[in-house]
Enzyme design. Structure first.
Site, PDB file in Angstrom:
ATOM      1  N   HIS A  24     -52.967-109.657  -5.637  1.00  7.39           N
ATOM      2  CA  HIS A  24     -53.315-110.046  -4.499  1.00  7.39           C
ATOM      3  C   HIS A  24     -52.176-109.722  -3.216  1.00  7.39           C
ATOM      4  CE1 HIS A  24     -50.650-113.090  -5.591  1.00  7.39           C
ATOM      5  NE2 HIS A  24     -51.078-113.888  -6.475  1.00  7.39           N
ATOM      6  N   HIS A  78     -52.399-124.454 -15.062  1.00  3.72           N
ATOM      7  CA  HIS A  78     -52.163-124.415 -13.757  1.00  3.72           C
ATOM      8  C   HIS A  78     -53.719-123.402 -14.007  1.00  3.72           C
ATOM      9  CE1 HIS A  78     -51.546-121.986 -10.430  1.00  3.72           C
ATOM     10  NE2 HIS A  78     -50.810-120.552 -10.923  1.00  3.72           N
ATOM     11  N   GLU A  80     -55.259-121.424 -11.044  1.00  2.00           N
ATOM     12  CA  GLU A  80     -54.692-120.207 -10.177  1.00  2.00           C
ATOM     13  C   GLU A  80     -55.558-119.350 -10.903  1.00  2.00           C
ATOM     14  OE1 GLU A  80     -51.535-118.125  -8.515  1.00  2.00           O
ATOM     15  OE2 GLU A  80     -53.310-117.139  -7.289  1.00  2.00           O
ATOM     16  N   ASP A  82     -55.745-116.425 -12.210  1.00  2.60           N
ATOM     17  CA  ASP A  82     -55.989-115.748 -13.046  1.00  2.60           C
ATOM     18  C   ASP A  82     -56.016-116.021 -14.802  1.00  2.60           C
ATOM     19  OD1 ASP A  82     -53.959-116.548 -11.664  1.00  2.60           O
ATOM     20  OD2 ASP A  82     -52.354-115.199 -12.179  1.00  2.60           O
ATOM     21  N   HIS A 145     -46.135-122.088  -9.979  1.00  2.00           N
ATOM     22  CA  HIS A 145     -46.069-121.815  -9.221  1.00  2.00           C
ATOM     23  C   HIS A 145     -47.308-122.345  -7.736  1.00  2.00           C
ATOM     24  CE1 HIS A 145     -48.732-118.998  -7.310  1.00  2.00           C
ATOM     25  NE2 HIS A 145     -48.013-118.544  -6.487  1.00  2.00           N
ATOM     26  N   ASP A 164     -46.671-119.628 -14.815  1.00  2.00           N
ATOM     27  CA  ASP A 164     -46.197-118.455 -15.073  1.00  2.00           C
ATOM     28  C   ASP A 164     -44.820-118.554 -14.448  1.00  2.00           C
ATOM     29  OD1 ASP A 164     -49.068-117.440 -13.287  1.00  2.00           O
ATOM     30  OD2 ASP A 164     -48.577-118.617 -11.213  1.00  2.00           O
ATOM     31  N   TYR A 192     -41.715-109.939 -10.022  1.00  2.00           N
ATOM     32  CA  TYR A 192     -42.411-111.271  -9.728  1.00  2.00           C
ATOM     33  C   TYR A 192     -41.464-112.023  -9.323  1.00  2.00           C
ATOM     34  CZ  TYR A 192     -45.891-114.846 -12.937  1.00  2.00           C
ATOM     35  OH  TYR A 192     -45.787-115.065 -12.532  1.00  2.00           O
ATOM     36  N   HIS A 225     -47.569-114.195 -18.150  1.00  2.00           N
ATOM     37  CA  HIS A 225     -47.661-112.972 -17.987  1.00  2.00           C
ATOM     38  C   HIS A 225     -46.983-112.598 -18.336  1.00  2.00           C
ATOM     39  CE1 HIS A 225     -50.993-113.964 -14.896  1.00  2.00           C
ATOM     40  NE2 HIS A 225     -50.179-114.489 -14.065  1.00  2.00           N
TER      41      HIS A 225
END
Ligand code: FEO
Length: 396
Positions: A24, A78, A80, A82, A145, A164, A192, A225
């Site tokens: 993104h 989370h 999101e 991903d 996040h 995250d 990041y 990640h």
């Protein structure tokens, strides 16, 4: 790839995305990973899923350890996409007894149109569940996040599964920090933080304080990640403390776009002035540099100096892009300056100044604006501006 045991009976079962180059708007030039963790205990528990196109990789990793149908609990740290992008398929497959999430996680899973009749169990900070030999304690980390984010902490293993936070976008065959080059790891971790978490720095400070107050013993951090911090988790905690305090160095970042090189000549003269004052300076022509790389260098820059020509009564579009992006990420306590060349109306420099003011940068020197091409005197003025900013950097 294969599952990797990170603690006894806790396995990485995520996926490596070697090819993603744009996350993104963030340039992921070395890919990323979507980490998920499987805890084998009396209650078999999956922590997080992966981005949807990688669900088969996740399931394949789980199958190498157990029949996925044996999973009892799913924890969604989370929502999101991903991480929660394959929750639907995973729940359909494993039919968990419970799906744990934060209050905002519950709300947002429903907002992503996941079925209302999943066996949700909403958990808040301080709540914990027993899996048998291991316990999972939850800690809501709102806005780190997203509003729904939370950590899962396993005290028996001193293991923090951090969603995250403490991650980096870097696709590797290695799973641990002590297996990769630490300098490169910190470059990815810095990028990041600068591009994903910088705007939430006050919350990061609050969270670090909270973790300390709760006395959580941590000897491993497993983010969603990048690599697992096994060898040196302290390094990333200390870096987050420093970054979230927005500690800056004697360093300047110059960002510019130019039509016929006049603004570029000005930029280079300002750079010379800074170098004359022994200030470490990074210069970015927006035509050749990605916004997320620039933000990484801006993270610890005491001065951020922006130049643009005027095009159709506006700043050049790439300058509008980086300023919009930077403003959203909220760098604070910086020295700013604006400069640029113009042909007739020349509104762009004032527009840049307005952005810098809105970011509450200190603007101690007047804009430098020149008509068409810079004269020797104009370039001398730019050089002087660089020197003045350099001196101010050293005084702070
Ligand atoms: Fe990696 Fe906020 O998702």
């Amino acid at each position: 790839m294969f599952p990797v045991e990170i603690k006894q009976n806790v396995y990485w079962v995520g996926a490596v995305d070697w090819n993603i180059r744009d996350f993104h708007g963030y340039s992921t030039y070395k890919g990323t990973t979507y980490n998920a963790y499987l805890i084998l205990d009396d209650k078999i528990t999956l922590v997080d899923t992966v981005k949807n196109p990688f669900k088969d990789e996740l399931i394949n990793h789980i199958r190498q350890l157990i029949d996925p149908g044996k999973i009892d609990y799913l924890i969604v740290n989370h929502v999101e996409m991903d991480h929660a992008g394959s929750v639907r398929e995973v729940v359909d497959l494993i039919k968990p007894e419970k799906v744990f999430c934060s209050p905002m996680g519950h709300k947002n899973l429903l907002a992503y149109n996941l079925p209302e009749d999943y066996p949700y169990e909403v958990v808040k900070t301080g709540q914990s569940i027993s899996l048998g030999k291991k316990t999972v304690q939850f800690l809501e980390t709102r806005m780190l996040h997203w509003p729904d984010s939370m950590f899962s902490y396993i005290p028996e293993d001193k293991l923090l599964i951090s969603s995250d936070a403490f991650g980096e976008h870097w696709a590797t065959s290695e799973r641990f920090d002590d297996q990769v080059d630490m300098d490169e790891l910190m470059i990815h971790a810095t990028k990041y933080y600068a591009n994903i978490l910088l705007l939430y720095s006050p919350l990061v400070q609050k969270l670090l304080g909270e973790v300390q107050k709760m006395g959580l013993a941590i000897d491993m951090i497993a983010p969603d990640h990048g690599v697992v911090w096994r060898g040196n988790p302290k390094a990333i905690i200390e870096a987050y403390d420093r970054w979230s305090k927005q500690v800056t160095a004697d360093k300047a970042v110059i960002i510019y776009d130019t039509m016929w090189h006049s603004t570029e000549k000005m930029a280079l003269a300002i750079v010379d002035g800074l170098i004359q004052e022994n200030i470490s300076t990074k210069i970015f022509n927006l035509r050749y540099n990605d916004r997320s790389e620039i933000m990484t260098e801006a993270l610890d820059a005491k001065a951020i100096i922006c130049g643009t020509s005027t095009l159709n009564n506006n700043m050049l579009p790439r300058m509008a892009d980086i300023l919009t992006y930077m403003k959203g990420l909220k760098p604070v306590n910086r020295i700013g300056a604006a400069f640029g060349s113009y042909g007739w109306s020349g509104e762009a420099v004032e527009q840049v100044t307005k952005y810098l003011e809105e970011m509450k940068f200190t603007l101690p020197f007047p804009d430098v604006k020149i008509l068409y091409g810079p004269t020797a005197e104009d370039l001398q003025n730019c050089f002087t501006l660089g020197q003045q900013i350099g001196q101010m950097i050293k005084e702070q």
